[in-house]
Motif scaffolding. Sequence first.
Motif, PDB file in Angstrom:
ATOM      1  N   ILE A  79       0.854  -1.192   0.000  1.00 59.12           N
ATOM      2  CA  ILE A  79       0.000   0.000   0.000  1.00 59.12           C
ATOM      3  C   ILE A  79       0.885   1.235   0.000  1.00 59.12           C
ATOM      4  O   ILE A  79       1.727   1.415   0.871  1.00 59.12           O
ATOM      5  N   PRO A  82      -1.228   4.420   3.263  1.00 58.77           N
ATOM      6  CA  PRO A  82      -2.331   3.947   4.104  1.00 58.77           C
ATOM      7  C   PRO A  82      -3.143   5.111   4.646  1.00 58.77           C
ATOM      8  O   PRO A  82      -2.633   6.212   4.837  1.00 58.77           O
ATOM      9  N   ARG A  83      -4.416   4.874   4.915  1.00 55.33           N
ATOM     10  CA  ARG A  83      -5.323   5.922   5.369  1.00 55.33           C
ATOM     11  C   ARG A  83      -5.270   6.049   6.880  1.00 55.33           C
ATOM     12  O   ARG A  83      -5.322   5.064   7.599  1.00 55.33           O
ATOM     13  N   ARG A 140      -9.360   1.300  14.912  1.00 53.02           N
ATOM     14  CA  ARG A 140      -9.020   0.326  13.884  1.00 53.02           C
ATOM     15  C   ARG A 140      -7.602   0.574  13.372  1.00 53.02           C
ATOM     16  O   ARG A 140      -7.188   1.713  13.188  1.00 53.02           O
ATOM     17  N   GLY A 141      -6.889  -0.518  13.129  1.00 52.63           N
ATOM     18  CA  GLY A 141      -5.559  -0.396  12.550  1.00 52.63           C
ATOM     19  C   GLY A 141      -4.474  -0.270  13.611  1.00 52.63           C
ATOM     20  O   GLY A 141      -4.637  -0.686  14.760  1.00 52.63           O
ATOM     21  N   GLU A 227      -4.660   2.663   9.001  1.00 47.25           N
ATOM     22  CA  GLU A 227      -5.179   1.359   8.587  1.00 47.25           C
ATOM     23  C   GLU A 227      -4.036   0.486   8.100  1.00 47.25           C
ATOM     24  O   GLU A 227      -3.212   0.892   7.294  1.00 47.25           O
ATOM     25  N   ALA A 228      -3.977  -0.724   8.607  1.00 46.68           N
ATOM     26  CA  ALA A 228      -2.952  -1.687   8.196  1.00 46.68           C
ATOM     27  C   ALA A 228      -3.433  -3.071   8.567  1.00 46.68           C
ATOM     28  O   ALA A 228      -4.164  -3.249   9.547  1.00 46.68           O
ATOM     29  N   ALA A 229      -3.002  -4.059   7.780  1.00 44.47           N
ATOM     30  CA  ALA A 229      -3.421  -5.431   8.043  1.00 44.47           C
ATOM     31  C   ALA A 229      -2.639  -6.040   9.199  1.00 44.47           C
ATOM     32  O   ALA A 229      -3.104  -6.969   9.849  1.00 44.47           O
ATOM     33  N   SER A 420      -4.493 -11.498   0.604  1.00 52.28           N
ATOM     34  CA  SER A 420      -5.447 -10.390   0.579  1.00 52.28           C
ATOM     35  C   SER A 420      -4.827  -9.228   1.322  1.00 52.28           C
ATOM     36  O   SER A 420      -4.326  -9.392   2.446  1.00 52.28           O
ATOM     37  N   ALA A 421      -4.833  -8.049   0.700  1.00 54.79           N
ATOM     38  CA  ALA A 421      -4.173  -6.890   1.296  1.00 54.79           C
ATOM     39  C   ALA A 421      -4.790  -6.489   2.621  1.00 54.79           C
ATOM     40  O   ALA A 421      -4.143  -5.839   3.439  1.00 54.79           O
ATOM     41  N   GLY A 422      -6.031  -6.866   2.870  1.00 56.22           N
ATOM     42  CA  GLY A 422      -6.697  -6.479   4.105  1.00 56.22           C
ATOM     43  C   GLY A 422      -6.585  -7.487   5.223  1.00 56.22           C
ATOM     44  O   GLY A 422      -7.182  -7.295   6.281  1.00 56.22           O
ATOM     45  N   LYS A 423      -5.833  -8.580   5.007  1.00 55.48           N
ATOM     46  CA  LYS A 423      -5.726  -9.626   6.022  1.00 55.48           C
ATOM     47  C   LYS A 423      -4.263  -9.891   6.336  1.00 55.48           C
ATOM     48  O   LYS A 423      -3.396  -9.754   5.470  1.00 55.48           O
TER      49      LYS A 423
END
Length: 490
Positions: A79, A82-83, A140-141, A227-229, A420-423
């Motif tokens: 990424i 990241p947000r 979150r994150g 946000e980060a996995a 998966s980028a979110g996991k």
Amino acid sequence: MMRHTFLLAAATLMLPAATLHAQPGEAGAPISLQGAGPYYRLALPAALYGRAAYTDLRDLRIRNASGNAVPYGWLHEEIAMPRGASQKVPFFAIPAGAGAAPADALLSFQLRSDGSLQLVKPAAPATGAVPWLIDVSQVRGNLLQARLEVAAGTSGVFAYRLEASDDLRSWRPVGGEEQLVKLSHNNQSLERLAVDLGGLRARFLRLRWADAAQGAQLTAVNIDSVEAAEAAAPQEWSEALRPERCEASHCDYLLPRGLPARSLRIALADTNTLVQIEVLGLPDPAPAVAAQPVLRPPHNPLYALRRHRDQTRPAAAPGEIRLADSVVYRITQGAAEARSPDIALDGAVYPRLRLRTAGPVALLGATPPVIAVATIPRTAVFLAQGQPPFTLNWKTAAEPNAAPANGAALPLATLIPSYSAGKPVAADPASVALAAQATAPAAPPAAAAAAATADSPAKRSAWLWAALGAGLLLLAGMAWSLFAGMKKNA
């Protein structure tokens, strides 16, 4: 007969190590594996930047027992930006008697359906140096920093430590001792109310004052996150670095080769010192080898956050990159000593850093300060293809005209079909320890090129044939001696 056995052993020892599966022009270190695999994650030591031929680590390879390169990729680099987010979070003064035993703390709170805390035991108004419980379960994150707010009229230096937990039973430390600083004098104020959380993940934080008789009354806690996995790896700090040179208004510091600088720590030599500084990066004006398009090491989201909030910086002079404006201090206040916090940097590679003062450099003290820089290790994920043991390998000299070699880093989506980028990536831990290396001054490019030529494959081949020839001569001598002894006995 003993003499013959000794000669055979000596001949065997003279056989060169180059007959092993090591690749020409590479150095390496063994990798230790934990778990069944087949994927492993490997955090690279910061010292590797100074040993690899390329500071972007494009020459990195992971090899199996046969010497073949196995597939790997970089973690945390998929990424680009990241947000981030910022929010106020609930916090509670821990009731008297609940700070020592985790079970007592559990009796004072209950969990709501969303996982957040609710105080169920009435508590007296917080007074004195009470510990604080901070509920970050709804953030979150990764946690970047906590920004504390204190009651009006608070003044002093308050040392504290942070701990993190996911269940209110087991706690782990977050960094070392920190300071909350709020001082004022002649309508001027000095504050240190934020603390770097290093990208950790946790549901709860606990703040404990170092002095049980002295603490500050918190009125609000704000958490900045990204946000980060996965959680970020802990920072690694360099050794103390002394200035390479100082001039009228600045001091320059030579940084460890290739190290992506994420944080800066300035240790002032003199007490009761306070000075406004600029932190500037000095890029290499003429890189020895042109950079190839590779994935950039992860930027520092905390630096990006603070830079976004400060848009008033003027442009830097040519040959300089402005990284931060800060106030550094070391002030004695009663029995306590206030120290300036670490400064967030952008995570890029600079050969040197410059500290520039608003006035003469003597404002930093009679003795120039020493600094240390921190980096977050890059993490590789690799597939344990083939037989162990596995080794981490890197080139010892740059090869500007070399063709691309096999075994370069892959995108994680190619390396891991289920990625998966979110996991989080499912991979077992691995570790590597670099052998101690004698420090030596860096060779200029011309000397490095000469050394590379001297260590060419042709010269290595000549040494190999010479060693084999010496071994054959020893074997021939041993055979002649044995034959002569047998003839004499006959």
